[in-house]
Design a protein around this motif. Structure first.
Motif, PDB file in Angstrom:
ATOM      1  N   SER A 300       0.873  -1.248  -0.018  1.00  0.00           N
ATOM      2  CA  SER A 300      -0.038   0.011   0.043  1.00  0.00           C
ATOM      3  C   SER A 300       0.764   1.374  -0.048  1.00  0.00           C
ATOM      4  N   LEU A 304       0.986   4.461  -2.706  1.00  0.00           N
ATOM      5  CA  LEU A 304       0.701   5.610  -2.277  1.00  0.00           C
ATOM      6  C   LEU A 304       1.708   6.592  -2.561  1.00  0.00           C
ATOM      7  N   ARG A 330      -4.072   1.270  -4.141  1.00  0.00           N
ATOM      8  CA  ARG A 330      -3.684   1.587  -2.769  1.00  0.00           C
ATOM      9  C   ARG A 330      -5.001   1.255  -1.572  1.00  0.00           C
TER      10      ARG A 330
END
Length: 428
Positions: A300, A304, A330
């Motif tokens: 994630s 990001l 994400r």
């Protein structure tokens, strides 16, 4: 995998009714997240002012979540759930009125009471699941509780552009306009269906345990375990608060997405998020906490950072699609870890601390998001760009992931020590 999915059907009826009621109330939250900040921008408010209003949402929760969590011990939980399903729609309705009239005092008050209503639901739902669900289906019930948010986001993402496309409904001289306020009001009215569902839900008697008095809290709980279990969550919460409430402003400000366009994107994100929630119990049982938490959060963070970099390349043709793709990847990766981190915290602290860890979770997230909103306001006032804010979020996530890895290792050691003690205990 099939066996794990089958456990969803073992969830008791009362728990299922509460989860569906939460889903309906979450429609309001989904609608607010997708279009309310964009509507405030249309009303002439800049990012720092919007961040200030967002902070009010968490101010009351920060003060109330912990004492309310302590009150849950040995008491029925439905009264707290009732406070949630009644407070959220009423507060949201007057939030819309305040935004239309640019009444900043009313907006601050209703944002505060809306957050308090959310807190009652968050604090009471997890203990309700723990009390009413068997051990075999507990992880699935917790995952469904978190999935209610993604389902609401998916539903909101479909409903908002559809209603805005319809435009309005006319019945004689009566006209219901589906502009941003009208869409939000429609979703608020739909959330009232949670009331009959909660009426049908049955709650068993509360466990036989001494009701907590605030002044005795120091010796009633294992505070060392609780603190170790909550610190990683705190860093995740602060990072999330810098990004999630303001992601609509990013896409609107950087790429010019309208409220309807961002609603489609936000709703589409609900599909992989929902899939992640439903598959997570099987992933956790198959691979353990490490894969379910550490790996998903690490991936994630990568997406990001990629999302942040799209602002620097916003003039490149098609970059909005890259940003949208990073957002869609994400979202499920970070969100799918949430029910498993809650499960880890519950197992780590033990049964006597469960209600408090639930209350602390709501308190930490509300307090962290209050702090994050003030940080976002400060950074935007000093002309920090969105990509710089997102990189701060990424750094906080990286540190939190490391702390979760340490917590998982400690949990394994504690489990092994407990197993050794049980094996060495004399039998009679």
């Amino acid at each position: 995998m099939i066996e794990s999915l089958g456990r969803f059907f073992q969830i008791p009826k009362s728990v299922a009714l509460v989860l569906v009621a939460n889903l309906l109330v979450s429609l309001v939250n989904g609608g607010v997240m997708l279009i309310f900040n964009i509507y405030l921008r249309k009303q002439g408010y800049l990012d720092p002012a919007i961040a200030q209003f967002t902070a009010y949402r968490f101010a009351g929760v920060l003060l109330l979540a912990l004492p309310v969590g302590m009150l849950l011990r040995g008491r029925r939980l439905k009264p707290f759930l009732w406070l949630s399903v009644m407070t959220i729609p009423l507060s949201a309705w007057f939030m819309v009125v305040a935004a239309e009239q640019k009444d900043e005092m009313l907006l601050a008050i209703t944002m505060t009471t809306w957050g308090v209503g959310m807190m009652f639901g968050q604090v009471a739902t997890l203990p309700f699941i723990l009390r009413e669900t068997t051990e075999e289906a507990r992880t699935e019930a917790i995952s469904l509780s978190f999935a209610a948010w993604s389902l609401a986001l998916l539903s909101s993402g479909a409903v908002i552009p559809t209603l805005q496309w319809i435009g309005q409904i006319e019945l004689g001289s009566w006209i219901w306009q589906f502009d941003d306020p009208g869409v939000l009001r429609t979703m608020i009215l739909a959330s009232l269906l949670a009331i009959p569902l909660l009426l049908l839900a049955r709650e068993g008697p509360p466990p036989e345990e001494r009701k907590l008095r605030v002044w005795s809290a120091r010796r009633e709980y294992d505070w060392g375990l609780i603190i170790r279990a909550t610190i990683p969550n705190m860093f995740v919460a602060v990072g999330a608060g810098l990004t999630i409430p303001f992601i609509s402003l990013f896409f609107n400000g950087v790429f010019g997405l309208t409220s309807a366009e961002f609603s489609v994107l936000g709703g589409a994100a609900g599909i992989p998020v929902l899939a992640g929630f439903l598959l997570n119990p099987a992933i956790k049982r198959r691979f353990g906490y490490g894969a379910a938490i550490v790996l998903s959060q690490s991936l994630s963070v990568f997406f990001l950072i990629c999302l942040a970099m799209t602002e620097l390349l916003k003039d490149v043709s098609g970059m909005v699609w890259v940003a949208g793709g990073c957002f869609l990847l994400r979202q499920p990766l970070m969100n799918m870890a949430a029910p498993i981190t809650s499960d880890l915290a519950i197992n780590y602290v033990g049964a006597r601390n469960r209600e408090l860890i639930s209350a602390l979770g709501a308190s930490i997230w509300s307090g962290a998001w209050f702090l994050s909103a003030k940080i976002f306001e400060y950074l935007r006032n000093r002309d920090f760009t969105y990509w710089q804010v997102f990189l701060v979020t990424a750094a906080l996530y990286i540190f939190a992931t490391f702390l979760y890895w340490r917590l998982i290792q400690d949990h394994k050691r504690r489990q092994a020590a407990r197993a050794s003690q049980e094996a060495a205990a004399p039998t009679t």
